[in-house]
Design a protein around this motif. Sequence first.
Motif, PDB file in Angstrom:
ATOM      1  N   CYS A  75       0.789  -1.309  -0.053  1.00 43.99           N
ATOM      2  CA  CYS A  75      -0.030  -0.051   0.163  1.00 43.99           C
ATOM      3  C   CYS A  75       0.864   1.093   0.064  1.00 43.99           C
ATOM      4  O   CYS A  75       0.073   2.303  -0.464  1.00 43.99           O
ATOM      5  CB  CYS A  75      -0.971  -0.047   1.197  1.00 43.99           C
ATOM      6  N   GLY A  76       2.069   1.134   0.573  1.00 45.18           N
ATOM      7  CA  GLY A  76       2.969   2.322   0.526  1.00 45.18           C
ATOM      8  C   GLY A  76       2.085   3.275   1.500  1.00 45.18           C
ATOM      9  O   GLY A  76       1.336   2.934   2.332  1.00 45.18           O
ATOM     10  N   TYR A  77       2.228   4.442   1.383  1.00 47.73           N
ATOM     11  CA  TYR A  77       1.817   5.725   2.171  1.00 47.73           C
ATOM     12  C   TYR A  77       0.245   6.055   1.836  1.00 47.73           C
ATOM     13  O   TYR A  77       0.088   7.157   2.551  1.00 47.73           O
ATOM     14  CB  TYR A  77       2.731   6.772   2.471  1.00 47.73           C
ATOM     15  N   GLY A  78      -0.380   5.306   1.031  1.00 44.71           N
ATOM     16  CA  GLY A  78      -1.764   5.613   0.956  1.00 44.71           C
ATOM     17  C   GLY A  78      -2.095   6.442  -0.386  1.00 44.71           C
ATOM     18  O   GLY A  78      -3.105   7.121  -0.493  1.00 44.71           O
ATOM     19  N   VAL A  82      -7.763   2.534   9.253  1.00 45.05           N
ATOM     20  CA  VAL A  82      -7.962   1.683   8.504  1.00 45.05           C
ATOM     21  C   VAL A  82      -7.096   0.838   9.396  1.00 45.05           C
ATOM     22  O   VAL A  82      -6.283   0.809  10.327  1.00 45.05           O
ATOM     23  CB  VAL A  82      -7.187   1.616   7.242  1.00 45.05           C
ATOM     24  N   MET A  83      -7.232  -0.815   9.168  1.00 43.15           N
ATOM     25  CA  MET A  83      -6.593  -2.063   9.930  1.00 43.15           C
ATOM     26  C   MET A  83      -5.466  -2.075   9.176  1.00 43.15           C
ATOM     27  O   MET A  83      -5.256  -1.701   7.917  1.00 43.15           O
ATOM     28  CB  MET A  83      -7.650  -3.164   9.604  1.00 43.15           C
ATOM     29  N   GLY A  84      -4.397  -2.959   9.611  1.00 50.58           N
ATOM     30  CA  GLY A  84      -3.218  -2.872   8.840  1.00 50.58           C
ATOM     31  C   GLY A  84      -2.349  -4.200   9.409  1.00 50.58           C
ATOM     32  O   GLY A  84      -2.232  -4.274  10.518  1.00 50.58           O
ATOM     33  N   PHE A  85      -1.596  -4.745   8.556  1.00 50.31           N
ATOM     34  CA  PHE A  85      -0.493  -5.586   9.118  1.00 50.31           C
ATOM     35  C   PHE A  85       0.773  -5.229   8.197  1.00 50.31           C
ATOM     36  O   PHE A  85       0.836  -5.067   6.914  1.00 50.31           O
ATOM     37  CB  PHE A  85      -0.934  -6.978   9.203  1.00 50.31           C
ATOM     38  N   THR A 104      -8.335  -3.064   4.956  1.00 46.79           N
ATOM     39  CA  THR A 104      -6.955  -3.410   5.747  1.00 46.79           C
ATOM     40  C   THR A 104      -5.708  -3.020   4.616  1.00 46.79           C
ATOM     41  O   THR A 104      -5.962  -3.195   3.389  1.00 46.79           O
ATOM     42  CB  THR A 104      -7.043  -4.992   5.863  1.00 46.79           C
ATOM     43  N   VAL A 105      -4.771  -2.519   5.093  1.00 48.38           N
ATOM     44  CA  VAL A 105      -3.581  -2.198   4.240  1.00 48.38           C
ATOM     45  C   VAL A 105      -2.279  -3.140   4.902  1.00 48.38           C
ATOM     46  O   VAL A 105      -2.452  -3.370   5.941  1.00 48.38           O
ATOM     47  CB  VAL A 105      -3.178  -0.865   4.350  1.00 48.38           C
ATOM     48  N   SER A 106      -1.496  -3.288   3.701  1.00 47.89           N
ATOM     49  CA  SER A 106      -0.010  -3.921   4.160  1.00 47.89           C
ATOM     50  C   SER A 106       0.997  -3.485   3.372  1.00 47.89           C
ATOM     51  O   SER A 106       0.744  -3.094   2.572  1.00 47.89           O
ATOM     52  CB  SER A 106      -0.310  -5.534   4.470  1.00 47.89           C
ATOM     53  N   ASP A 107       2.488  -3.609   4.033  1.00 48.83           N
ATOM     54  CA  ASP A 107       3.376  -3.223   3.407  1.00 48.83           C
ATOM     55  C   ASP A 107       4.646  -3.578   3.949  1.00 48.83           C
ATOM     56  O   ASP A 107       4.496  -3.914   5.176  1.00 48.83           O
ATOM     57  CB  ASP A 107       3.506  -1.755   3.079  1.00 48.83           C
ATOM     58  N   VAL A 108       5.634  -3.883   3.275  1.00 52.48           N
ATOM     59  CA  VAL A 108       6.956  -4.068   3.983  1.00 52.48           C
ATOM     60  C   VAL A 108       7.549  -3.173   4.684  1.00 52.48           C
ATOM     61  O   VAL A 108       8.320  -3.160   5.637  1.00 52.48           O
ATOM     62  CB  VAL A 108       8.101  -4.521   2.820  1.00 52.48           C
ATOM     63  N   TYR A 109       7.279  -1.696   4.220  1.00 48.19           N
ATOM     64  CA  TYR A 109       7.454  -0.420   5.344  1.00 48.19           C
ATOM     65  C   TYR A 109       6.658  -0.223   6.158  1.00 48.19           C
ATOM     66  O   TYR A 109       5.508   0.088   6.061  1.00 48.19           O
ATOM     67  CB  TYR A 109       7.255   0.660   4.301  1.00 48.19           C
ATOM     68  N   ARG A 110       6.859  -0.745   7.548  1.00 47.56           N
ATOM     69  CA  ARG A 110       6.320  -0.699   8.552  1.00 47.56           C
ATOM     70  C   ARG A 110       5.549   0.599   9.079  1.00 47.56           C
ATOM     71  O   ARG A 110       4.387   0.918   9.288  1.00 47.56           O
ATOM     72  CB  ARG A 110       6.862  -1.193   9.853  1.00 47.56           C
ATOM     73  N   GLU A 111       6.481   1.764   8.891  1.00 49.80           N
ATOM     74  CA  GLU A 111       6.112   2.798   9.008  1.00 49.80           C
ATOM     75  C   GLU A 111       4.994   3.469   8.101  1.00 49.80           C
ATOM     76  O   GLU A 111       4.072   4.313   8.446  1.00 49.80           O
ATOM     77  CB  GLU A 111       7.279   4.053   9.225  1.00 49.80           C
ATOM     78  N   ALA A 112       5.060   2.913   6.828  1.00 48.79           N
ATOM     79  CA  ALA A 112       3.867   3.310   6.017  1.00 48.79           C
ATOM     80  C   ALA A 112       2.401   2.524   6.506  1.00 48.79           C
ATOM     81  O   ALA A 112       1.522   3.374   6.442  1.00 48.79           O
ATOM     82  CB  ALA A 112       4.045   2.662   4.624  1.00 48.79           C
ATOM     83  N   VAL A 113       2.547   1.447   7.054  1.00 50.35           N
ATOM     84  CA  VAL A 113       1.273   0.838   7.484  1.00 50.35           C
ATOM     85  C   VAL A 113       0.913   1.644   8.786  1.00 50.35           C
ATOM     86  O   VAL A 113      -0.305   1.791   9.026  1.00 50.35           O
ATOM     87  CB  VAL A 113       1.622  -0.797   7.875  1.00 50.35           C
TER      88      VAL A 113
END
Length: 188
Positions: free
Chosen positions: A15-18, A52-55, A34-43
């Motif tokens: 998702c990146g930063y939206g 939103v929800m996220g992991f 629900t969003v997800s990304d390898v960039y934890r700070e983006a989630v």
Amino acid sequence: GVRIEEINKVHEFACGYGRFTRHLVKLINPSKITVSDVYREAVDFQKNIFGVMGFYSEFNPADVEIPEKYDVIFVASLFSHLPINTWCPWLNKLYNSLNDNGVLIFSTHGKSCMANPDEMPQSGFLYCHMSESKTHSFEDYATTYVTSEFVNKSVKKETGQDVLLEIPKYLWNYQDVYVVRRPLNEFE
């Protein structure tokens, strides 16, 4: 077709930063997203800003536990960066995270994105060590070009389905978009 009001769970993967989430939350209640990304700070950013929800995700699909099933999974510009060893496993994992009648929507760099389309290998898959990312290793993330034939064959192999919809250059008038539907009662 599916009406947006009938969608209960949307997953924006990578998702990146939206860049898309900010539009999605205007159409769908953020509690359904629900969003997800390898960039934890983006989630974390999206959870805080959009509600939103996220992991957190990982580069290797085997290292990610997707917490539930979704009606729609949207993946902009990830399959356009994956190496061959994770391209099909991600396709499989995301497809298997759909509810019955759910749709997976993803984009790719088609042959039309290549400076020299004649350089496309017979396999229909070309992975080039170039990327806008300053943090990802070329082992995990670079620039991927694929043919329609490669995508259609991979979708059939990984999901058992045919591509429902293929729209060349639909995303940003550049990337090709593919839609795959998980049928109702697939396992009966």
